[in-house]
Design a protein around this motif. Sequence first.
Motif, short mmCIF file in Angstrom:
data_model
loop_
_atom_site.label_atom_id
_atom_site.label_comp_id
_atom_site.label_asym_id
_atom_site.label_seq_id
_atom_site.Cartn_x
_atom_site.Cartn_y
_atom_site.Cartn_z
N PHE A 152 36.64 43.55 35.86
CA PHE A 152 36.91 42.22 36.40
C PHE A 152 38.10 42.23 37.35
O PHE A 152 38.13 41.50 38.34
CB PHE A 152 37.17 41.23 35.25
CG PHE A 152 35.97 40.98 34.40
CD1 PHE A 152 34.96 40.12 34.82
CD2 PHE A 152 35.82 41.63 33.18
CE1 PHE A 152 33.85 39.89 34.03
CE2 PHE A 152 34.70 41.41 32.38
CZ PHE A 152 33.72 40.53 32.82
N LEU A 153 39.09 43.07 37.07
CA LEU A 153 40.28 43.12 37.90
C LEU A 153 39.99 43.63 39.31
O LEU A 153 40.64 43.20 40.27
CB LEU A 153 41.35 43.99 37.24
CG LEU A 153 42.04 43.40 36.01
CD1 LEU A 153 42.98 44.42 35.37
CD2 LEU A 153 42.82 42.14 36.39
N VAL A 154 39.02 44.54 39.46
CA VAL A 154 38.70 45.03 40.81
C VAL A 154 37.66 44.13 41.49
O VAL A 154 37.68 44.00 42.73
CB VAL A 154 38.20 46.49 40.77
CG1 VAL A 154 39.32 47.41 40.32
CG2 VAL A 154 36.98 46.66 39.89
N TYR A 155 36.80 43.48 40.70
CA TYR A 155 35.80 42.59 41.32
C TYR A 155 36.41 41.26 41.76
O TYR A 155 35.85 40.58 42.61
CB TYR A 155 34.64 42.34 40.35
CG TYR A 155 33.49 43.29 40.53
CD1 TYR A 155 32.64 43.19 41.63
CD2 TYR A 155 33.24 44.30 39.60
CE1 TYR A 155 31.58 44.06 41.79
CE2 TYR A 155 32.18 45.18 39.76
CZ TYR A 155 31.34 45.05 40.86
OH TYR A 155 30.29 45.92 41.03
N ARG A 156 37.54 40.87 41.17
CA ARG A 156 38.15 39.60 41.54
C ARG A 156 38.86 39.67 42.90
O ARG A 156 39.13 38.64 43.52
CB ARG A 156 39.18 39.18 40.49
CG ARG A 156 40.46 39.96 40.55
CD ARG A 156 41.50 39.59 39.54
NE ARG A 156 42.68 40.43 39.70
CZ ARG A 156 43.68 40.13 40.52
NH1 ARG A 156 43.65 39.01 41.23
NH2 ARG A 156 44.71 40.95 40.64
N HIS A 187 41.12 53.28 38.92
CA HIS A 187 41.45 51.86 39.04
C HIS A 187 42.34 51.54 40.23
O HIS A 187 41.99 50.72 41.09
CB HIS A 187 42.11 51.38 37.74
CG HIS A 187 42.62 49.99 37.81
ND1 HIS A 187 43.91 49.65 37.45
CD2 HIS A 187 42.03 48.83 38.21
CE1 HIS A 187 44.09 48.36 37.63
NE2 HIS A 187 42.97 47.84 38.08
N MET A 188 43.50 52.18 40.34
CA MET A 188 44.42 51.84 41.40
C MET A 188 43.92 52.30 42.76
O MET A 188 44.25 51.68 43.79
CB MET A 188 45.80 52.44 41.11
CG MET A 188 46.53 51.78 39.95
SD MET A 188 46.58 49.96 40.08
CE MET A 188 47.40 49.74 41.66
N ASN A 212 49.37 42.97 42.06
CA ASN A 212 50.39 43.08 41.01
C ASN A 212 49.78 42.99 39.62
O ASN A 212 50.23 43.67 38.68
CB ASN A 212 51.46 42.00 41.18
CG ASN A 212 52.41 42.33 42.33
OD1 ASN A 212 52.53 43.49 42.72
ND2 ASN A 212 53.07 41.33 42.87
N VAL A 213 48.76 42.13 39.46
CA VAL A 213 48.11 42.00 38.15
C VAL A 213 47.47 43.32 37.75
O VAL A 213 47.55 43.75 36.59
CB VAL A 213 47.06 40.87 38.18
CG1 VAL A 213 46.28 40.83 36.87
CG2 VAL A 213 47.73 39.52 38.43
N ASN A 214 46.82 43.99 38.71
CA ASN A 214 46.20 45.29 38.44
C ASN A 214 47.25 46.32 38.03
O ASN A 214 47.04 47.10 37.09
CB ASN A 214 45.45 45.78 39.68
CG ASN A 214 44.31 44.87 40.09
OD1 ASN A 214 44.55 43.76 40.54
ND2 ASN A 214 43.09 45.33 39.92
N ILE A 215 48.38 46.33 38.75
CA ILE A 215 49.44 47.28 38.45
C ILE A 215 50.02 47.03 37.06
O ILE A 215 50.19 47.96 36.26
CB ILE A 215 50.55 47.19 39.52
CG1 ILE A 215 50.03 47.63 40.88
CG2 ILE A 215 51.76 48.05 39.11
CD1 ILE A 215 50.99 47.39 42.03
N ILE A 216 50.30 45.75 36.76
CA ILE A 216 50.89 45.41 35.46
C ILE A 216 49.93 45.74 34.33
O ILE A 216 50.33 46.30 33.30
CB ILE A 216 51.28 43.92 35.43
CG1 ILE A 216 52.44 43.66 36.40
CG2 ILE A 216 51.67 43.49 34.02
CD1 ILE A 216 52.74 42.19 36.61
N TYR A 217 48.64 45.41 34.51
CA TYR A 217 47.68 45.68 33.44
C TYR A 217 47.52 47.19 33.25
O TYR A 217 47.42 47.67 32.10
CB TYR A 217 46.33 45.04 33.73
CG TYR A 217 45.37 45.18 32.57
CD1 TYR A 217 45.49 44.38 31.45
CD2 TYR A 217 44.35 46.14 32.59
CE1 TYR A 217 44.64 44.52 30.36
CE2 TYR A 217 43.49 46.29 31.51
CZ TYR A 217 43.64 45.47 30.40
OH TYR A 217 42.80 45.63 29.32
N GLY A 218 47.48 47.94 34.34
CA GLY A 218 47.35 49.39 34.23
C GLY A 218 48.52 50.01 33.48
O GLY A 218 48.34 50.88 32.63
#
Length: 312
Positions: free
Chosen positions: A158-162, A178-179, A190-196
């Motif tokens: 979901f984080l990459v599709y959003r 992911h990144m 930033n949300v992707n970085i923080i979640y990763g």
Amino acid sequence: MRQSFPCTIFLTGIPGLEDLHTWISIPICSMYIVAVISNIFLIFLIVTERSLHEPMYLFLSMLALADVLLSTATAPKMLAIFWFHSMDISFGSCVSQMFFIHFIFVAESAILLAMAFDRYVAICYPLRYTTILTSAVIGKIGIAAVVRSFIVCFPFIFLVYRLTYCRRNTILHSYCEHMGIARLACDNINVNIIYGLTVALLSTGLDVVFIIMSYTMILLTVFQIPSWTARCKAISTCGSHICVILLFYAPAFFSFFAHRFGGKTIPHHIHILVANLYVVVPPMLNPIIYRVKSKQIQDQIILFFSHINTCC
């Protein structure tokens, strides 16, 4: 011109070492073949030999299965890039590969933690070993590892599709992670970085902490044993597992910290080369380590091939 996501993504292989792709592919292909054959054989041996139906070997079969899946999720596409310059991959396939890589990595980390717990019980509570680690408990641990990994890694999709993507569709890597996908986006990631980072710290990071705690308690117990021979035997039973742990976590933490803190000092092609070797070297070496360290596995391998020679 903005679009929701690119239809095709291009993987470059190892940037900066394109001229060496063919040569690099030879050891990677060899290691991949050895990894698949040796791990499948190890699984077959453990499943078919009743004498190996012990907690340690059942966890080892789970690890072998994870190794086969991890290398198979990455190596074929990697070799296609090196040999045929087949760099394109659909966005959906790239996201699927990303999910399976992270899913298997987190699950394998949980299996290594379970194996550390197995050694802790075997050495610290030997009389209760069979009552604590029953077949039902081992099955629940395996299911828990898979469920935890799925819950932790499914949000990556979901984080990459959003995200909204621009014209960038090239990832400087040999496989999708992911990144790498997130950095193609025009949006704030930033949300992707923080979640990763959160996943790394609260899943694999905690696993490492618990593994260290397990072996600390194991060492405390071992050093209380009066017999030096018994001490050496207890430590030797953990030797293979410690080697596998180092093989699994050392390259992973190198890539993690080098990617975030060593970007200017460590060349990018070194990051990618280590990442490529990471998905084939540990899967290849793990069965070899356990074969060398475990006399019980050695004996079963000898019996297996002796039986084949007798039949022939």
